[in-house]
Design a protein around this motif. Structure first.
Motif, PDB file in Angstrom:
ATOM      1  N   GLU A   1       0.837  -1.207   0.000  1.00 25.01           N
ATOM      2  CA  GLU A   1       0.000   0.000   0.000  1.00 25.01           C
ATOM      3  C   GLU A   1       0.868   1.253   0.000  1.00 25.01           C
ATOM      4  OE1 GLU A   1      -3.213   2.616  -0.004  1.00 25.01           O
ATOM      5  OE2 GLU A   1      -3.108   0.489  -0.530  1.00 25.01           O
ATOM      6  N   PHE A   2       1.939   1.260   0.784  1.00 24.64           N
ATOM      7  CA  PHE A   2       2.846   2.404   0.833  1.00 24.64           C
ATOM      8  C   PHE A   2       3.476   2.632  -0.535  1.00 24.64           C
ATOM      9  CE2 PHE A   2       7.046   4.245   2.365  1.00 24.64           C
ATOM     10  CZ  PHE A   2       6.518   5.480   2.697  1.00 24.64           C
ATOM     11  N   ALA A   3       3.927   1.561  -1.175  1.00 30.50           N
ATOM     12  CA  ALA A   3       4.510   1.677  -2.515  1.00 30.50           C
ATOM     13  C   ALA A   3       3.499   2.267  -3.495  1.00 30.50           C
ATOM     14  CB  ALA A   3       4.995   0.313  -2.998  1.00 30.50           C
ATOM     15  N   ALA A   4       2.271   1.799  -3.419  1.00 29.92           N
ATOM     16  CA  ALA A   4       1.226   2.321  -4.313  1.00 29.92           C
ATOM     17  C   ALA A   4       1.023   3.814  -4.090  1.00 29.92           C
ATOM     18  CB  ALA A   4      -0.085   1.561  -4.094  1.00 29.92           C
ATOM     19  N   ARG A   5       1.018   4.242  -2.843  1.00 28.34           N
ATOM     20  CA  ARG A   5       0.831   5.667  -2.541  1.00 28.34           C
ATOM     21  C   ARG A   5       2.013   6.506  -3.009  1.00 28.34           C
ATOM     22  NH1 ARG A   5      -2.867   6.731   2.489  1.00 28.34           N
ATOM     23  NH2 ARG A   5      -4.270   4.956   2.294  1.00 28.34           N
ATOM     24  N   LEU A   6       3.199   5.898  -3.061  1.00 24.72           N
ATOM     25  CA  LEU A   6       4.384   6.608  -3.543  1.00 24.72           C
ATOM     26  C   LEU A   6       4.527   6.507  -5.061  1.00 24.72           C
ATOM     27  CD1 LEU A   6       7.045   5.637  -0.850  1.00 24.72           C
ATOM     28  CD2 LEU A   6       5.755   7.771  -1.034  1.00 24.72           C
ATOM     29  N   GLY A   7       3.682   5.693  -5.689  1.00 22.36           N
ATOM     30  CA  GLY A   7       3.720   5.546  -7.138  1.00 22.36           C
ATOM     31  C   GLY A   7       4.896   4.726  -7.637  1.00 22.36           C
ATOM     32  N   THR A   8       5.314   3.745  -6.847  1.00 29.73           N
ATOM     33  CA  THR A   8       6.443   2.899  -7.228  1.00 29.73           C
ATOM     34  C   THR A   8       6.071   1.441  -6.993  1.00 29.73           C
ATOM     35  OG1 THR A   8       8.836   2.644  -6.957  1.00 29.73           O
ATOM     36  CG2 THR A   8       7.562   2.958  -4.946  1.00 29.73           C
ATOM     37  N   PRO A   9       6.668   0.523  -7.719  1.00 31.18           N
ATOM     38  CA  PRO A   9       6.360  -0.882  -7.465  1.00 31.18           C
ATOM     39  C   PRO A   9       6.907  -1.320  -6.108  1.00 31.18           C
ATOM     40  CG  PRO A   9       7.751  -0.646  -9.430  1.00 31.18           C
ATOM     41  CD  PRO A   9       7.573   0.708  -8.840  1.00 31.18           C
ATOM     42  N   PRO A  10       6.221  -2.242  -5.452  1.00 34.33           N
ATOM     43  CA  PRO A  10       6.752  -2.759  -4.185  1.00 34.33           C
ATOM     44  C   PRO A  10       7.960  -3.654  -4.450  1.00 34.33           C
ATOM     45  CG  PRO A  10       4.791  -3.976  -4.806  1.00 34.33           C
ATOM     46  CD  PRO A  10       4.954  -2.872  -5.811  1.00 34.33           C
ATOM     47  N   PRO A  11       8.772  -3.893  -3.434  1.00 33.77           N
ATOM     48  CA  PRO A  11       9.937  -4.756  -3.636  1.00 33.77           C
ATOM     49  C   PRO A  11       9.509  -6.195  -3.918  1.00 33.77           C
ATOM     50  CG  PRO A  11       9.689  -4.224  -1.307  1.00 33.77           C
ATOM     51  CD  PRO A  11       8.682  -3.414  -2.047  1.00 33.77           C
ATOM     52  N   SER A  12      10.334  -6.888  -4.696  1.00 38.92           N
ATOM     53  CA  SER A  12      10.111  -8.317  -4.933  1.00 38.92           C
ATOM     54  C   SER A  12      10.323  -9.058  -3.610  1.00 38.92           C
ATOM     55  CB  SER A  12      11.103  -8.828  -5.971  1.00 38.92           C
ATOM     56  OG  SER A  12      12.422  -8.787  -5.435  1.00 38.92           O
ATOM     57  N   GLU A  13       9.962 -10.321  -3.594  1.00 39.61           N
ATOM     58  CA  GLU A  13      10.187 -11.117  -2.381  1.00 39.61           C
ATOM     59  C   GLU A  13      11.670 -11.182  -2.032  1.00 39.61           C
ATOM     60  OE1 GLU A  13       8.013 -12.301  -0.143  1.00 39.61           O
ATOM     61  OE2 GLU A  13       6.452 -11.333  -1.344  1.00 39.61           O
ATOM     62  N   ASP A  14      12.531 -11.319  -3.049  1.00 42.81           N
ATOM     63  CA  ASP A  14      13.972 -11.365  -2.801  1.00 42.81           C
ATOM     64  C   ASP A  14      14.472 -10.020  -2.272  1.00 42.81           C
ATOM     65  OD1 ASP A  14      16.557 -12.764  -2.904  1.00 42.81           O
ATOM     66  OD2 ASP A  14      17.026 -11.274  -4.455  1.00 42.81           O
TER      67      ASP A  14
END
Length: 91
Positions: free
Chosen positions: A24-37
């Motif tokens: 959700e934080f990544a979405a609000r910042l307009g960036t993809p979330p980190p991968s699992e790795d």
């Protein structure tokens, strides 16, 4: 996530998982979330900082790595090399 009836969720005593919050934080910042790795490696960097000094160093170390534009591998290697003997006198 929470049902639409509002009976559960963060506002009603139920906590989000770390992954849900980060997504959700990544979405609000307009960036993809980190991968699992990447998520695992970020936690590795945070652990290196927290276990080598004070816990508050963990989020700041992650911020510094991102601000410096360094890869997680570079940041973890740099963090692992920090010892009391390697720090400048007077810190």
């Amino acid at each position: 996530m929470s049902p639409s009836d509002g009976t559960s969720g963060p506002g009603n005593g139920e906590r989000m998982t770390a992954r849900e919050w980060i997504d959700e934080f990544a979405a609000r910042l307009g960036t993809p979330p980190p991968s699992e790795d990447d998520f695992r490696r970020i936690l590795e960097l945070a652990a290196e900082a927290a276990h080598s000094s004070e816990r508050m160093a963990a989020p700041v170390a992650c911020w510094l790595a991102a601000t410096a534009g360094r890869s997680l591998d570079e940041a973890i290697t740099a963090a692992a090399g920090i010892t009391p003997e390697s720090a400048p006198a007077g810190g």
